[in-house]
Design an enzyme around this catalytic site. Structure first.
Site, mmCIF file in Angstrom:
data_model
loop_
_atom_site.group_PDB
_atom_site.id
_atom_site.type_symbol
_atom_site.label_atom_id
_atom_site.label_comp_id
_atom_site.label_asym_id
_atom_site.label_seq_id
_atom_site.Cartn_x
_atom_site.Cartn_y
_atom_site.Cartn_z
ATOM 1 N N GLU A 159 0.849 -1.193 0.000
ATOM 2 C CA GLU A 159 0.000 0.000 0.000
ATOM 3 C C GLU A 159 0.885 1.243 0.000
ATOM 4 O O GLU A 159 2.099 1.145 0.237
ATOM 5 C CB GLU A 159 -0.896 0.009 1.241
ATOM 6 C CG GLU A 159 -1.835 -1.163 1.335
ATOM 7 C CD GLU A 159 -2.723 -1.109 2.568
ATOM 8 O OE1 GLU A 159 -3.501 -2.047 2.769
ATOM 9 O OE2 GLU A 159 -2.634 -0.116 3.326
ATOM 10 N N GLU A 183 9.379 -7.256 -2.162
ATOM 11 C CA GLU A 183 9.428 -8.463 -1.319
ATOM 12 C C GLU A 183 10.175 -8.204 -0.011
ATOM 13 O O GLU A 183 10.724 -9.119 0.599
ATOM 14 C CB GLU A 183 10.083 -9.633 -2.065
ATOM 15 C CG GLU A 183 9.351 -10.069 -3.305
ATOM 16 C CD GLU A 183 8.093 -10.859 -3.020
ATOM 17 O OE1 GLU A 183 8.024 -11.523 -1.979
ATOM 18 O OE2 GLU A 183 7.178 -10.810 -3.853
ATOM 19 N N GLU A 242 30.996 -0.385 -15.918
ATOM 20 C CA GLU A 242 32.247 0.356 -15.735
ATOM 21 C C GLU A 242 33.356 -0.212 -16.611
ATOM 22 O O GLU A 242 34.169 0.535 -17.170
ATOM 23 C CB GLU A 242 32.648 0.337 -14.264
ATOM 24 C CG GLU A 242 31.730 1.182 -13.380
ATOM 25 C CD GLU A 242 32.028 1.033 -11.903
ATOM 26 O OE1 GLU A 242 32.846 0.151 -11.546
ATOM 27 O OE2 GLU A 242 31.442 1.784 -11.101
ATOM 28 N N ARG A 279 10.895 -15.068 -1.262
ATOM 29 C CA ARG A 279 12.124 -14.275 -1.151
ATOM 30 C C ARG A 279 13.359 -14.980 -1.713
ATOM 31 O O ARG A 279 14.181 -14.336 -2.386
ATOM 32 C CB ARG A 279 12.334 -13.850 0.303
ATOM 33 C CG ARG A 279 11.459 -12.664 0.674
ATOM 34 C CD ARG A 279 11.440 -12.337 2.146
ATOM 35 N NE ARG A 279 10.666 -11.110 2.378
ATOM 36 C CZ ARG A 279 10.271 -10.685 3.560
ATOM 37 N NH1 ARG A 279 10.565 -11.390 4.651
ATOM 38 N NH2 ARG A 279 9.581 -9.563 3.678
ATOM 39 N N SER A 287 7.253 -2.930 2.967
ATOM 40 C CA SER A 287 7.989 -3.942 3.713
ATOM 41 C C SER A 287 7.412 -4.147 5.111
ATOM 42 O O SER A 287 7.468 -5.247 5.659
ATOM 43 C CB SER A 287 9.460 -3.526 3.823
ATOM 44 O OG SER A 287 10.041 -3.441 2.540
ATOM 45 N N ILE A 316 1.260 -3.770 -7.956
ATOM 46 C CA ILE A 316 0.752 -5.133 -8.015
ATOM 47 C C ILE A 316 1.066 -5.744 -9.381
ATOM 48 O O ILE A 316 0.546 -5.302 -10.412
ATOM 49 C CB ILE A 316 -0.765 -5.174 -7.748
ATOM 50 C CG1 ILE A 316 -1.104 -4.413 -6.464
ATOM 51 C CG2 ILE A 316 -1.244 -6.618 -7.687
ATOM 52 C CD1 ILE A 316 -0.377 -4.901 -5.221
#
Length: 414
Positions: free
Chosen positions: A145, A387, A359, A266, A150, A175
């Site tokens: 939201e 997540e 780089e 995760r 988190s 979402i």
């Protein structure tokens, strides 16, 4: 003890995944990145992979039968099927192809874990039956939201009981596949003062009065994937679609369901980050191998090879952390700490590797020829945020450094 050798059947599955990632995902992902638009729901690619039997999150209303089908696909064995570990390895490969396209795959998606963890048998049947048939369909997971990402405990989307219905009011954001989803698992609170104990999860169908898509986000990266904002205005959801039913929430099961969902996803997020970085690393490695004499004894060659070795070493370590979290899941052991370790470690490593690739390539790295590298740089940053941010993961890990009553956890213990 962890076993690192894959069975022949597992290797065959991953070879199929590699073909799909290289031949299908990567070209489509690069095309969408140039257009800066998500793949439309009616794109023929989705029907093609649907016909191949590939969907995200499809296990079915009967987990025993579904797992049996998966076991038959990867082959019978006396050893555990290692489904979570195989999924982690496949996720890395698909992200190597293109993460945005991978996230757009049809199927229940991120809605699948909470359904499997929390839903009643009747709810599972209603939900998973939606994905049968020839037409691609999507599911979505509505947790984040404007004021609660988190920190899941801060969700403010409200659910007020009115007879046999719950009236939802609030907003969800970021979402994945939210606008095209047939069903969205929505987390809300019956009373913010109750904290975690007030959390509830609902199954909300597309087209329900009061439920609408507020916007499709324009993003820095992952352009192939649709990311939507969802709005609930006096949206009436029947009590039959409260995940798990009323009895499920006599304790803090709503919050627990959200957390267990994240413990499952995760490690996969960490593996996806590795896949994105590996695509950039391999492109950079091959470019220098083809255009420079790296076998020569020169300061330049030594420096380039040392940098490439450092990148590969870091990616290998990150992969092992993700695989361990998945292995614990396969062994049906707690993995909250390891899941957070995977999420906390892999994305920053992936960002570091991609940055070093740019780089090394210098100004040339921004050109069309190196599109895959500069695209990876734009795609990867969000992996340290969604997540659960890296900061939140470190909080989760630190809490699990001590067992009950403040006793430190010994080395090797969970």
């Amino acid at each position: 003890m962890m076993e690192f050798e894959l069975s022949q059947n597992h290797k065959q599955v991953l070879e199929l995944v590699k073909w799909l990632a290289k031949e299908k995902l990567r070209p489509l992902g690069l095309e969408c990145d140039k257009k800066e638009e998500p793949i439309p729901p009616d794109h023929p690619f989705f029907k093609e992979i649907k016909q191949m039997g590939i969907e995200i999150g499809v296990m079915g209303s009967d987990d025993v039968k579904s797992e049996s089908r998966l076991k038959s696909f990867i082959g019978e064995s006396k050893e555990p099927p290692m489904i979570a570990t195989l999924s982690i390895l496949a996720a890395e490969i698909l992200a190597w192809g293109d993460q945005g396209v991978f996230m757009s795959f049809p199927g229940p998606g991120l809605a699948s874990p909470p359904i499997r963890l929390m839903a009643t048998p009747e709810q599972k049947k209603i939900f998973f039956d939606t994905f049968k048939g020839d037409e691609p369909k999507w599911g979505a997971f509505g947790l984040t939201e404007p004021g609660a990402g988190s920190d899941v405990a801060r969700i403010r989307t409200s659910a007020k009981k009115d007879g046999k219905y719950y009236i939802l009011n609030g907003e969800k954001m970021y979402i994945t596949n939210g606008a095209r989803a047939e069903w969205v698992v929505v987390f809300a609170t019956v009373d913010p003062k109750l904290g975690r104990a007030g959390h509830r999860a609902f199954l909300v169908r597309k087209g329900t009065p009061g439920f609408k898509v507020s916007r499709i986000e324009k993003k820095m990266g992952l352009h192939a994937s649709e990311t939507a904002g969802l709005l609930f205005e006096d949206c009436a959801v029947h009590e039959d679609f409260l995940l798990g039913g009323e009895d499920y929430y006599k304790s803090k099961e709503g919050f627990k369901g959200a957390m267990e969902t994240l413990n499952m996803t995760r490690p996969a997020v960490g593996a996806m980050a590795i896949g994105i970085a590996r695509a950039a690393y391999e492109h950079t490695r091959d470019y220098f191998a083809e255009n420079y004499m790296l076998n020569a004894v020169s300061p330049f060659a030594v420096k380039i090879k040392a940098e490439l070795e450092r990148m590969k070493r870091k990616l290998d370590i990150a992969r092992l952390i993700c695989v361990r979290a998945a292995w614990l899941m396969d062994m049906k052991k707690p993995n909250a700490r390891e899941a957070s370790q995977a999420k906390a470690y892999a994305p920053p490593i992936a960002l570091d590797v991609i940055t070093r690739c740019l780089e090394l390539l210098g100004e040339e790295g921004t050109l069309e020829y190196h599109h895959i590298v500069n695209k990876a740089y734009r795609d990867i940053k969000v992996f340290d945020i969604f997540e659960g941010t890296g900061q939140v993961q470190r909080i989760v890990i630190s809490k699990r450094l001590f067992a009950s009553k403040g006793k430190p956890v010994e080395w090797g213990e969970n």
